[in-house]
Write an enzyme that holds these catalytic residues in place. Structure first.
Site, PDB file in Angstrom:
ATOM      1  N   LYS A   9       4.266  10.449   2.895  1.00  0.00           N
ATOM      2  CA  LYS A   9       3.438   9.858   3.938  1.00  0.00           C
ATOM      3  C   LYS A   9       4.003  10.163   5.342  1.00  0.00           C
ATOM      4  O   LYS A   9       5.131  10.654   5.463  1.00  0.00           O
ATOM      5  CB  LYS A   9       3.342   8.345   3.695  1.00  0.00           C
ATOM      6  CG  LYS A   9       2.632   7.993   2.365  1.00  0.00           C
ATOM      7  CD  LYS A   9       2.511   6.483   2.189  1.00  0.00           C
ATOM      8  CE  LYS A   9       1.739   6.135   0.919  1.00  0.00           C
ATOM      9  NZ  LYS A   9       1.516   4.667   0.779  1.00  0.00           N
ATOM     10  N   TYR A  49      -8.692   6.868  -0.226  1.00  0.00           N
ATOM     11  CA  TYR A  49      -8.340   5.484  -0.562  1.00  0.00           C
ATOM     12  C   TYR A  49      -9.595   4.611  -0.724  1.00  0.00           C
ATOM     13  O   TYR A  49      -9.527   3.395  -0.519  1.00  0.00           O
ATOM     14  CB  TYR A  49      -7.408   4.894   0.497  1.00  0.00           C
ATOM     15  CG  TYR A  49      -5.939   5.216   0.304  1.00  0.00           C
ATOM     16  CD1 TYR A  49      -5.272   4.875  -0.877  1.00  0.00           C
ATOM     17  CD2 TYR A  49      -5.186   5.830   1.306  1.00  0.00           C
ATOM     18  CE1 TYR A  49      -3.925   5.150  -1.050  1.00  0.00           C
ATOM     19  CE2 TYR A  49      -3.826   6.108   1.140  1.00  0.00           C
ATOM     20  CZ  TYR A  49      -3.205   5.760  -0.051  1.00  0.00           C
ATOM     21  OH  TYR A  49      -1.858   6.016  -0.218  1.00  0.00           O
ATOM     22  N   PHE A  57      -6.144  -4.681   4.057  1.00  0.00           N
ATOM     23  CA  PHE A  57      -5.254  -3.729   4.720  1.00  0.00           C
ATOM     24  C   PHE A  57      -5.856  -2.325   4.841  1.00  0.00           C
ATOM     25  O   PHE A  57      -5.195  -1.401   5.312  1.00  0.00           O
ATOM     26  CB  PHE A  57      -3.911  -3.656   3.969  1.00  0.00           C
ATOM     27  CG  PHE A  57      -4.032  -3.312   2.499  1.00  0.00           C
ATOM     28  CD1 PHE A  57      -4.188  -1.995   2.088  1.00  0.00           C
ATOM     29  CD2 PHE A  57      -3.983  -4.303   1.536  1.00  0.00           C
ATOM     30  CE1 PHE A  57      -4.305  -1.669   0.752  1.00  0.00           C
ATOM     31  CE2 PHE A  57      -4.095  -3.985   0.179  1.00  0.00           C
ATOM     32  CZ  PHE A  57      -4.260  -2.654  -0.207  1.00  0.00           C
ATOM     33  N   THR A  91       5.657  -0.786  -4.726  1.00  0.00           N
ATOM     34  CA  THR A  91       4.876  -0.616  -3.492  1.00  0.00           C
ATOM     35  C   THR A  91       5.556  -1.280  -2.293  1.00  0.00           C
ATOM     36  O   THR A  91       5.656  -0.680  -1.221  1.00  0.00           O
ATOM     37  CB  THR A  91       3.469  -1.245  -3.675  1.00  0.00           C
ATOM     38  OG1 THR A  91       2.901  -0.752  -4.885  1.00  0.00           O
ATOM     39  CG2 THR A  91       2.575  -0.928  -2.501  1.00  0.00           C
ATOM     40  N   ARG A 102      11.549   4.190  -2.252  1.00  0.00           N
ATOM     41  CA  ARG A 102      11.082   3.114  -1.366  1.00  0.00           C
ATOM     42  C   ARG A 102      12.206   2.134  -1.025  1.00  0.00           C
ATOM     43  O   ARG A 102      12.296   1.667   0.117  1.00  0.00           O
ATOM     44  CB  ARG A 102       9.874   2.417  -1.982  1.00  0.00           C
ATOM     45  CG  ARG A 102       8.595   3.266  -1.817  1.00  0.00           C
ATOM     46  CD  ARG A 102       7.485   2.796  -2.696  1.00  0.00           C
ATOM     47  NE  ARG A 102       6.188   3.393  -2.373  1.00  0.00           N
ATOM     48  CZ  ARG A 102       5.123   3.318  -3.163  1.00  0.00           C
ATOM     49  NH1 ARG A 102       5.182   2.686  -4.316  1.00  0.00           N
ATOM     50  NH2 ARG A 102       3.983   3.886  -2.804  1.00  0.00           N
ATOM     51  N   ASN A 112       5.511   3.006   3.461  1.00  0.00           N
ATOM     52  CA  ASN A 112       6.358   3.028   2.260  1.00  0.00           C
ATOM     53  C   ASN A 112       6.624   4.437   1.732  1.00  0.00           C
ATOM     54  O   ASN A 112       6.864   4.642   0.545  1.00  0.00           O
ATOM     55  CB  ASN A 112       5.816   2.075   1.188  1.00  0.00           C
ATOM     56  CG  ASN A 112       4.423   2.451   0.707  1.00  0.00           C
ATOM     57  OD1 ASN A 112       3.864   3.450   1.141  1.00  0.00           O
ATOM     58  ND2 ASN A 112       3.886   1.671  -0.196  1.00  0.00           N
ATOM     59  N   HIS A 115       3.268   8.248  -1.821  1.00  0.00           N
ATOM     60  CA  HIS A 115       2.161   7.849  -2.698  1.00  0.00           C
ATOM     61  C   HIS A 115       2.320   8.569  -4.027  1.00  0.00           C
ATOM     62  O   HIS A 115       2.751   9.722  -4.063  1.00  0.00           O
ATOM     63  CB  HIS A 115       0.807   8.253  -2.091  1.00  0.00           C
ATOM     64  CG  HIS A 115      -0.302   8.290  -3.113  1.00  0.00           C
ATOM     65  ND1 HIS A 115      -1.004   7.161  -3.465  1.00  0.00           N
ATOM     66  CD2 HIS A 115      -0.783   9.295  -3.892  1.00  0.00           C
ATOM     67  CE1 HIS A 115      -1.891   7.490  -4.411  1.00  0.00           C
ATOM     68  NE2 HIS A 115      -1.772   8.778  -4.679  1.00  0.00           N
ATOM     69  N   GLU A 126      -7.395  12.872  -7.966  1.00  0.00           N
ATOM     70  CA  GLU A 126      -6.666  13.103  -6.719  1.00  0.00           C
ATOM     71  C   GLU A 126      -6.193  14.551  -6.590  1.00  0.00           C
ATOM     72  O   GLU A 126      -6.210  15.120  -5.492  1.00  0.00           O
ATOM     73  CB  GLU A 126      -5.462  12.146  -6.635  1.00  0.00           C
ATOM     74  CG  GLU A 126      -5.882  10.694  -6.446  1.00  0.00           C
ATOM     75  CD  GLU A 126      -4.711   9.706  -6.457  1.00  0.00           C
ATOM     76  OE1 GLU A 126      -4.965   8.510  -6.311  1.00  0.00           O
ATOM     77  OE2 GLU A 126      -3.542  10.134  -6.612  1.00  0.00           O
TER      78      GLU A 126
HETATM   79  P1  ATP Z   1       0.175   4.337  -3.377  1.00  0.00           P
HETATM   80  O1  ATP Z   1      -1.253   4.266  -3.849  1.00  0.00           O
HETATM   81  O2  ATP Z   1       0.313   4.632  -1.901  1.00  0.00           O
HETATM   82  O3  ATP Z   1       1.027   5.212  -4.235  1.00  0.00           O
HETATM   83  P2  ATP Z   1       0.709   1.941  -4.752  1.00  0.00           P
HETATM   84  O4  ATP Z   1      -0.097   2.533  -5.861  1.00  0.00           O
HETATM   85  O5  ATP Z   1       2.100   1.504  -5.069  1.00  0.00           O
HETATM   86  O6  ATP Z   1       0.839   2.918  -3.549  1.00  0.00           O
HETATM   87  P3  ATP Z   1      -1.669   0.520  -3.962  1.00  0.00           P
HETATM   88  O7  ATP Z   1      -1.957  -0.836  -4.480  1.00  0.00           O
HETATM   89  O8  ATP Z   1      -2.430   1.680  -4.518  1.00  0.00           O
HETATM   90  O9  ATP Z   1      -0.085   0.751  -4.094  1.00  0.00           O
HETATM   91  O10 ATP Z   1      -1.857   0.484  -2.378  1.00  0.00           O
HETATM   92  C1  ATP Z   1      -1.997   1.685  -1.642  1.00  0.00           C
HETATM   93  C2  ATP Z   1      -1.220   1.571  -0.371  1.00  0.00           C
HETATM   94  O11 ATP Z   1      -1.795   0.559   0.427  1.00  0.00           O
HETATM   95  C3  ATP Z   1       0.240   1.164  -0.559  1.00  0.00           C
HETATM   96  O12 ATP Z   1       1.107   2.233  -0.778  1.00  0.00           O
HETATM   97  C4  ATP Z   1       0.551   0.487   0.757  1.00  0.00           C
HETATM   98  O13 ATP Z   1       0.903   1.432   1.740  1.00  0.00           O
HETATM   99  C5  ATP Z   1      -0.772  -0.154   1.114  1.00  0.00           C
HETATM  100  N1  ATP Z   1      -0.779  -1.546   0.666  1.00  0.00           N
HETATM  101  C6  ATP Z   1      -0.920  -2.022  -0.572  1.00  0.00           C
HETATM  102  N2  ATP Z   1      -0.891  -3.357  -0.619  1.00  0.00           N
HETATM  103  C7  ATP Z   1      -0.708  -3.749   0.655  1.00  0.00           C
HETATM  104  C8  ATP Z   1      -0.588  -4.999   1.299  1.00  0.00           C
HETATM  105  N3  ATP Z   1      -0.645  -6.139   0.608  1.00  0.00           N
HETATM  106  N4  ATP Z   1      -0.404  -5.008   2.640  1.00  0.00           N
HETATM  107  C9  ATP Z   1      -0.359  -3.875   3.331  1.00  0.00           C
HETATM  108  N5  ATP Z   1      -0.473  -2.646   2.788  1.00  0.00           N
HETATM  109  C10 ATP Z   1      -0.637  -2.577   1.479  1.00  0.00           C
HETATM  110 MG    MG Z   2      -2.013   3.363  -5.552  1.00  0.00          MG
END
Ligand code: ATP
Ligand code: MG
Length: 141
Positions: A9, A49, A57, A91, A102, A112, A115, A126
């Protein structure tokens, strides 16, 4: 053998830790089979997304992911999807196991660093989203 989509990212690219992150993928048994630096426009991030469209968010996530260049990669290996998620850590970096990307580098749940796809269907979708049908190079050696 499985493939997964990885994104370093904007905060990871800005911190100049691409090599460190890729080293962890490789040490964890994953091979890079596609790699491209791109600065995604907000519309493209929004599409990527789309599953999070209703989440509170979402707007921040789209703004952040389109704020600078990212390195989009395809990683291949045994259980690549789960393996990559183990290497990334949870996450929220506050919950991430020590020694994960992370835990070591992420500033917050928003920024973070990486992805990774979360399942076989999303991985295929994807990978197609960024690399189409022939953007991935088989590792013949
Ligand atoms: P990614 O999809 O980025 O690999 P992830 O699968 O661990 O991460 P997801 O639930 O898919 O998490 O969320 C996608 C992204 O949205 C997260 O990586 C984070 O940057 C953001 N995100 C998720 N939950 C929150 C939250 N509660 N507050 C702020 N940002 C969030
Ligand atoms: Mg995810």
């Amino acid at each position: 053998m499985e493939r997964t989509l990885s994104i370093i990212k904007p905060d990871g690219v800005e911190k100049n830790i691409i090599g460190e992150i890729c080293k962890r993928f490789e040490a964890g048994g994953l091979r890079i089979v596609a790699s491209r630096m791109m600065h995604l426009p907000a519309e493209r991030v929004g599409e990527f997304y789309a599953v999070h469209r209703e989440r509170p968010f979402y707007a921040d996530l789209v703004g952040y992911m389109s704020s600078g260049p990212v390195l989009v990669q395809v990683l291949e290996g045994e259980n690549a999807i789960a393996r990559n998620r183990e290497i990334m850590g949870a996450t929220d970096p506050a919950d991430a196991d020590p020694g994960t990307i992370r835990a070591d580098f992420a500033a917050s749940i928003d920024a973070n660093v990486v992805h990774g796809s979360d399942g076989p269907e999303t991985a295929a979708q994807e990978i197609g989203f960024f690399f189409g049908d022939n953007g991935v190079c088989p590792r013949t050696r």
